[in-house]
Design an enzyme around this catalytic site. Structure first.
Site, PDB file in Angstrom:
ATOM      1  N   ASN A  88       0.781  -1.470  -0.069  1.00  0.00           N
ATOM      2  CA  ASN A  88      -0.112  -0.076  -0.130  1.00  0.00           C
ATOM      3  C   ASN A  88       0.835   1.312   0.076  1.00  0.00           C
ATOM      4  OD1 ASN A  88       0.760  -0.931   2.615  1.00  0.00           O
ATOM      5  ND2 ASN A  88      -1.055   0.242   3.604  1.00  0.00           N
ATOM      6  N   GLU A 144       3.797  -4.181  12.188  1.00  0.00           N
ATOM      7  CA  GLU A 144       2.834  -3.345  12.038  1.00  0.00           C
ATOM      8  C   GLU A 144       1.613  -3.811  11.207  1.00  0.00           C
ATOM      9  OE1 GLU A 144       0.388  -0.809  11.093  1.00  0.00           O
ATOM     10  OE2 GLU A 144       1.754  -0.398   9.472  1.00  0.00           O
ATOM     11  N   CYS A 179      -3.639   1.410   6.880  1.00  0.00           N
ATOM     12  CA  CYS A 179      -4.064   0.702   8.226  1.00  0.00           C
ATOM     13  C   CYS A 179      -4.854   1.738   9.124  1.00  0.00           C
ATOM     14  CB  CYS A 179      -2.823   0.140   9.027  1.00  0.00           C
ATOM     15  SG  CYS A 179      -1.842  -1.003   7.952  1.00  0.00           S
TER      16      CYS A 179
END
Length: 480
Positions: free
Chosen positions: A153, A248, A286
């Protein structure tokens, strides 16, 4: 004829025996072919990284900082080229791609500064009689070579968040970019090759996902930095309990609008920020806004504004300067989002805008009355979909934020400083943003989550801490 891109093995160009295609998410056109390293080449890279551990750790700070400064400067010089590459491999609108390059420039600049000012600390030990004449120097040293596994992303900036801190502390790194988006990382390799970093201190290996477990298990890579799905992340952590693993992972970020955020200007601002950051990057962040939790006193007015501003998001060709929302990374991702929205509607949710798919693109979508048993109520959608929730008061709002397996960031729209500190204390997240959406991230601040959102922190200095350990030197017999 499409050129096959080479990869970077211990700082030099290399090619393997096979290659894979990178296709544009917008129109499925062929962007590039990328060479895949053989098992022997992967072994060579790992061996080189292991051999470089003492050499790289011993390099002077000015050498590492100078290399990082060079990367920052060259990324800035090549901004437009790299931004268009990001758009081609990822589908990200060009204006967001330029922003991503700018953030990566800052990451390497921050790393250069941190490399110069990381001095450790000193402790006098004669605070007790047994420490008379003793003085301690505490410094940090690399844990060893790092395996950095990056997602699709943010194909440049999240690579930067692994490579830059590793270089800053003198830890060799093997970077595995996402198979869908390896091109930005390979260009970063071009720039790293222009520096005088030691041989073996870095490699960029576009290995297939099937080969990742072998790298994860390799004891010569004692540190793993992974960004991606919670399922894969915790599988990695569970498989290597003796390694230092930072994760993460995902989230289902909430934007909370409280009763005191009630003027027309307040609600316009909140609605605009929510609409923007539920859909930027196609919702593939996220900390993209997924849940809007609004006090009943402002809910109806906010809903009207959010729907209007989401509907005004410009969709289409990501190379168009006017486009706000491009495609998802591939058709499969868009089909998954479509199926989740259909599941929510079948269980009683109402679509206020959007709700349609066109190839790999999914229209910016707002849902109301989302039932608790819908997939979208608990999972990370990673697409341009948000849901609206009415609550009564701050306590119910904060409880709704915490009613999640994830805890990455939350945004709280309030003017009350006491409520801001309460949010900081009570919300089960890694970061709280007051007066804005949860999607704000400065690249030098600690970034990471709690619960299923991961362990450890990114943000240059904080990642440097994760890649190193403290070692104490005690001097004896000193006249203090």
């Amino acid at each position: 004829m499409t050129t096959t891109h080479e990869f970077w093995l211990a700082g030099r160009r290399a090619s393997g025996e096979a290659a894979f295609e990178v296709r544009h998410p917008h129109d499925d056109s062929l962007v590039a072919k990328v060479s895949v390293p053989t098992d022997a080449q992967v072994e060579e890279a790992v061996a080189a990284a292991a051999a470089a551990v003492p050499v790289f750790a011993a390099t002077p700070a000015h050498q590492r900082a100078g290399a990082l400064d060079h990367v920052a400067r060259r990324l800035a010089e090549r901004t437009e080229e790299i931004a268009r590459l990001i758009t081609a491999e990822n589908g990200k609108p060009i204006k967001w791609a330029r922003g991503e390059v700018g953030r990566a420039v800052s990451v390497f600049r921050w790393a250069a500064e941190e490399a110069r000012r990381t001095n450790g600390e000193t402790l006098r030990l004669d605070t007790d009689p047994g420490g008379t004449g003793r003085y301690a120097i505490v410094r940090r040293f690399p844990r060893g070579a790092v395996l950095g596994i990056a997602p699709f992303n943010f194909p440049l900036n999240l690579v930067a968040h692994k490579v830059a801190p590793a270089i800053a502390v003198g830890a060799p790194i093997i970077l595995k970019p996402a198979p869908a988006t390896p091109l930005s990382a390979l260009v970063l390799g071009e720039i790293l090759a222009e520096t005088d970093l030691p041989a073996g201190s870095w490699s960029v290996l576009p290995v297939e996902n099937a080969k990742m477990p072998a790298l994860v298990q390799d004891t010569r890579l004692p540190v793993i930095s992974f960004t991606g799905s919670d399922k894969v992340g915790y599988q990695i952590m569970d498989s290597v309990p003796r390694k230092h693993v930072t994760l993460e992972l995902g989230g289902n970020a909430a934007a909370v609008v409280l009763a005191d955020w009630n003027s027309e200007a307040d609600l316009d601002w909140a609605a605009g920020r929510i609409a923007l950051f539920a859909n930027y990057q196609g919702g593939q962040s996220c900390i993209s806004v997924q849940r809007v939790i609004a006090d009943a006193s402002v809910y109806d007015r906010l809903v009207e504004k959010v729907v209007a501003k989401v509907g005004a998001q410009v969709t289409g060709d990501p190379s168009d300067e006017a486009t706000d929302v491009g495609p998802l990374v591939d058709r499969k991702a868009a089909e998954r989002v479509e199926s989740w929205v259909e599941d929510a509607v079948a269980k009683g949710a109402k679509v206020l805008t959007g709700g349609s798919r066109d190839g790999a693109a999914y229209a910016p979508t707002v849902l109301a009355e989302l039932p608790a048993d819908a997939i979208l109520a608990t999972a990370e959608v990673f697409g341009p979909v948000l849901s609206l929730h009415r609550v009564e008061g701050t306590e119910e709002a904060f409880a709704a934020v915490n009613d999640s397996a994830f805890g990455l960031q939350a945004g709280v729209f309030t003017h009350d400083v006491q409520t801001a500190f309460r949010a900081h204390r009570e919300l089960e997240v890694g970061g709280v943003v007051i007066g804005d959406a949860p999607s704000y991230r400065a690249d030098q601040m600690p970034y990471g989550g709690v619960k299923d959102s991961g362990v450890g922190r990114e943000g240059v200095r904080y990642a440097m801490d994760d890649f190193t350990f403290e070692k104490v030197l005690v001097l004896t017999g000193l006249d203090l």
